[in-house]
Design a protein around this motif. Structure first.
Motif, short mmCIF file in Angstrom:
data_model
loop_
_atom_site.label_atom_id
_atom_site.label_comp_id
_atom_site.label_asym_id
_atom_site.label_seq_id
_atom_site.Cartn_x
_atom_site.Cartn_y
_atom_site.Cartn_z
N ARG A 166 39.91 35.54 28.32
CA ARG A 166 39.40 35.44 29.68
C ARG A 166 40.55 35.37 30.69
NH1 ARG A 166 38.63 31.11 33.03
NH2 ARG A 166 37.00 31.34 34.63
N ALA A 167 41.59 34.63 30.36
CA ALA A 167 42.73 34.48 31.27
C ALA A 167 43.40 35.82 31.53
CB ALA A 167 43.74 33.49 30.70
N ASP A 168 43.48 36.66 30.51
CA ASP A 168 44.09 37.99 30.68
C ASP A 168 43.27 38.85 31.64
OD1 ASP A 168 46.12 37.33 28.91
OD2 ASP A 168 45.02 38.09 27.18
N LYS A 169 41.95 38.76 31.50
CA LYS A 169 41.07 39.53 32.37
C LYS A 169 41.17 39.05 33.82
CE LYS A 169 37.75 40.53 28.68
NZ LYS A 169 36.35 40.48 28.25
N ILE A 170 41.21 37.74 33.99
CA ILE A 170 41.34 37.18 35.34
C ILE A 170 42.67 37.62 35.96
CG2 ILE A 170 41.66 35.03 36.63
CD1 ILE A 170 39.60 33.75 34.81
N ASN A 171 43.73 37.56 35.18
CA ASN A 171 45.04 37.98 35.69
C ASN A 171 45.03 39.45 36.08
OD1 ASN A 171 46.16 35.44 35.37
ND2 ASN A 171 46.98 35.87 33.33
N ALA A 172 44.40 40.29 35.25
CA ALA A 172 44.34 41.72 35.54
C ALA A 172 43.57 41.98 36.83
CB ALA A 172 43.71 42.47 34.38
N LEU A 173 42.44 41.29 37.00
CA LEU A 173 41.63 41.48 38.21
C LEU A 173 42.35 40.92 39.44
CD1 LEU A 173 38.93 42.75 38.91
CD2 LEU A 173 37.88 40.50 38.73
N VAL A 213 38.26 44.39 33.38
CA VAL A 213 37.34 43.34 32.96
C VAL A 213 36.79 43.61 31.57
CG1 VAL A 213 35.12 42.25 33.45
CG2 VAL A 213 36.73 42.70 35.31
N ASP A 214 36.51 44.86 31.27
CA ASP A 214 35.88 45.21 30.00
C ASP A 214 36.87 45.42 28.86
OD1 ASP A 214 33.36 45.01 30.99
OD2 ASP A 214 33.11 47.13 31.41
N GLN A 272 33.09 42.70 39.72
CA GLN A 272 33.78 42.72 38.42
C GLN A 272 34.07 41.30 37.95
OE1 GLN A 272 33.90 45.39 36.81
NE2 GLN A 272 33.56 46.92 38.39
N ARG A 273 34.38 40.42 38.88
CA ARG A 273 34.66 39.02 38.52
C ARG A 273 33.42 38.36 37.92
NH1 ARG A 273 39.13 36.29 39.84
NH2 ARG A 273 39.68 37.88 41.38
N ARG A 274 32.25 38.78 38.36
CA ARG A 274 31.02 38.22 37.81
C ARG A 274 30.87 38.54 36.32
NH1 ARG A 274 25.95 38.33 41.97
NH2 ARG A 274 27.01 37.39 43.77
N ASP A 275 31.44 39.67 35.91
CA ASP A 275 31.36 40.03 34.50
C ASP A 275 32.30 39.19 33.64
OD1 ASP A 275 29.32 41.87 34.30
OD2 ASP A 275 30.58 43.59 34.77
N ILE A 276 33.33 38.64 34.24
CA ILE A 276 34.25 37.78 33.47
C ILE A 276 33.54 36.48 33.09
CG2 ILE A 276 36.40 36.47 33.52
CD1 ILE A 276 37.58 38.64 35.30
N ASP A 277 32.91 35.86 34.07
CA ASP A 277 32.14 34.63 33.82
C ASP A 277 30.66 34.98 33.85
OD1 ASP A 277 34.34 32.79 33.57
OD2 ASP A 277 34.62 33.01 35.73
#
Length: 290
Positions: free
Chosen positions: A62-69, A56-57, A114-119
Motif C-alpha cells: 500500500r505504501a508503494d502505491k501511495i508514494n507512486a500516486l 494504483v493497480d 485513484q486514491r479511493r482504489d488504494i483504500d
C-alpha cells in the motif's frame, strides 16, 4: 515553433499514442479519426489517466502505491505552476493546455478517484458507485470536453460526465471477475447484493444466477440511461468530433451486449467487441451523424 521542437513534440505525442494503442483498442479506434491535433490531445489525456491508474493497480505494498500516486500528484502540481518535468507526457500535455481552454481540476480529481482504489471499500449503494465512477471516469469526460466541444456555446458538462460514468459502469460490469481476482475489489453495490442474497463467495466462485443477473442488469440499465443522456446532446459537440465521440459511446455500450451474448459470464470470459462488430457499429454511427 522551431522544426527541432516540433520533431520532439511529435515524438512526445507518439509516446502517448503508443500507450492508448496498447491499453484500449476500442478507445483508440473511436478517436483515431479526429483531426490530428485533437487526436493527439486525446492521446495525451489518456496517457495521463493510464499512468495514474497503473500506479494504483500495480503490485506491491500500500505504501508503494501511495508514494507512486503522490509522485504523480506532485508532478501535476509542478505542471500547474508551469514547472513541469522534462518528460514526453508533460511536454505533450503542456502543448494541449496551450492549444485548448483546459481546466486542471478534473486532473486532480482523477487522482482522488485513484486514491479511493488504494483504500478501497465496497460501495454500499448505486449512488456510491456513480460517485466513484465520476472521479475515475466522469473526470475524463471533463478533460476531453474543451477539445471535442471547443466551438460549442452549449454547456455540455453533464453530457461529458454522463458519458464517462456510463463507460466506467460498463467497465465494472465487464470486469467483475478480474477486479476480484486481481485486486480483491467488488464494485457491485452491497445493498443490491443483499437484496438478491448474492455474496462475495458467489463472486469468488463465479456464480451466475438469477440474483446476479438482476444486479448486473440494473447497473447496465443505468449505464444505458447515461449513454442516452450523452447522446441527446451529441449534436452540440464540434462537427469534426461528433462522429468519434458518439462512436466511442456506442462501442462501449456494445460491451454490455457482448456480456449478455456470453450469458453474463464476466468472470471467466473476456468480453469485447470483435473487429467485425466494430466496423458494423462504425457504419451505423456514420448514419446517425450525417
Amino acid at each position: 515553433m522551431r522544426l527541432t521542437d516540433q520533431t520532439q513534440l511529435d515524438k512526445d505525442y507518439r509516446y502517448c499514442e503508443d500507450i492508448i494503442k496498447q491499453n484500449s483498442k476500442s478507445f483508440y479506434f473511436a478517436f483515431l479519426g479526429l483531426p490530428k491535433e485533437k487526436a493527439n490531445a486525446v492521446y495525451a489525456i489518456y496517457a495521463f489517466c493510464r499512468i495514474a491508474d497503473d500506479s494504483v493497480d500495480m503490485g506491491g505494498a500500500r505504501a508503494d502505491k501511495i508514494n507512486a500516486l503522490n509522485r504523480i500528484n506532485q508532478e501535476l502540481s509542478l505542471f500547474q505552476e508551469k514547472k513541469e518535468l522534462d518528460h514526453p507526457l508533460w511536454r505533450a500535455l503542456r502543448d494541449v493546455f496551450t492549444r485548448y481552454k483546459m481546466d486542471i481540476q478534473p486532473f486532480f480529481e482523477q487522482l482522488k478517484g485513484q486514491r479511493r482504489d488504494i483504500d478501497f471499500t465496497v460501495p454500499q449503494t448505486m449512488g456510491q458507485v456513480e460517485e466513484y465512477s465520476y472521479y475515475v471516469a466522469g473526470t475524463v469526460g471533463l478533460m476531453l470536453l474543451p477539445i471535442i466541444a471547443s466551438e460549442s456555446e452549449q454547456d455540455l458538462t453533464q453530457q461529458a460526465i454522463s458519458l464517462g460514468v456510463a463507460m466506467q459502469i460498463t467497465n465494472i460490469l465487464r470486469d467483475v471477475g478480474e477486479d476480484y481476482r486481481k485486486n480483491n475489489r467488488i464494485y457491485l453495490p452491497l445493498a443490491e447484493m443483499e437484496t438478491e442474497s448474492y455474496t462475495e463467495s458467489d463472486i469468488k466462485n463465479a456464480r451466475i444466477n438469477v440474483g446476479f443477473i438482476r444486479i448486473w442488469e440494473k447497473m447496465a440499465r443505468r449505464a444505458e440511461e447515461l449513454f442516452d443522456e450523452f447522446q441527446e446532446g451529441v449534436q452540440y459537440f464540434d462537427k469534426d468530433s461528433q462522429f468519434q465521440v458518439l462512436l466511442s459511446a456506442r462501442l462501449y455500450r456494445g460491451i454490455l451486449n457482448a456480456v449478455r451474448d456470453n450469458k453474463y459470464d464476466c468472470f471467466l470470459k473476456r468480453n469485447y467487441i470483435s473487429p467485425v462488430e466494430m466496423e458494423q457499429i462504425q457504419q451505423e454511427t456514420k448514419v446517425l451523424t450525417v
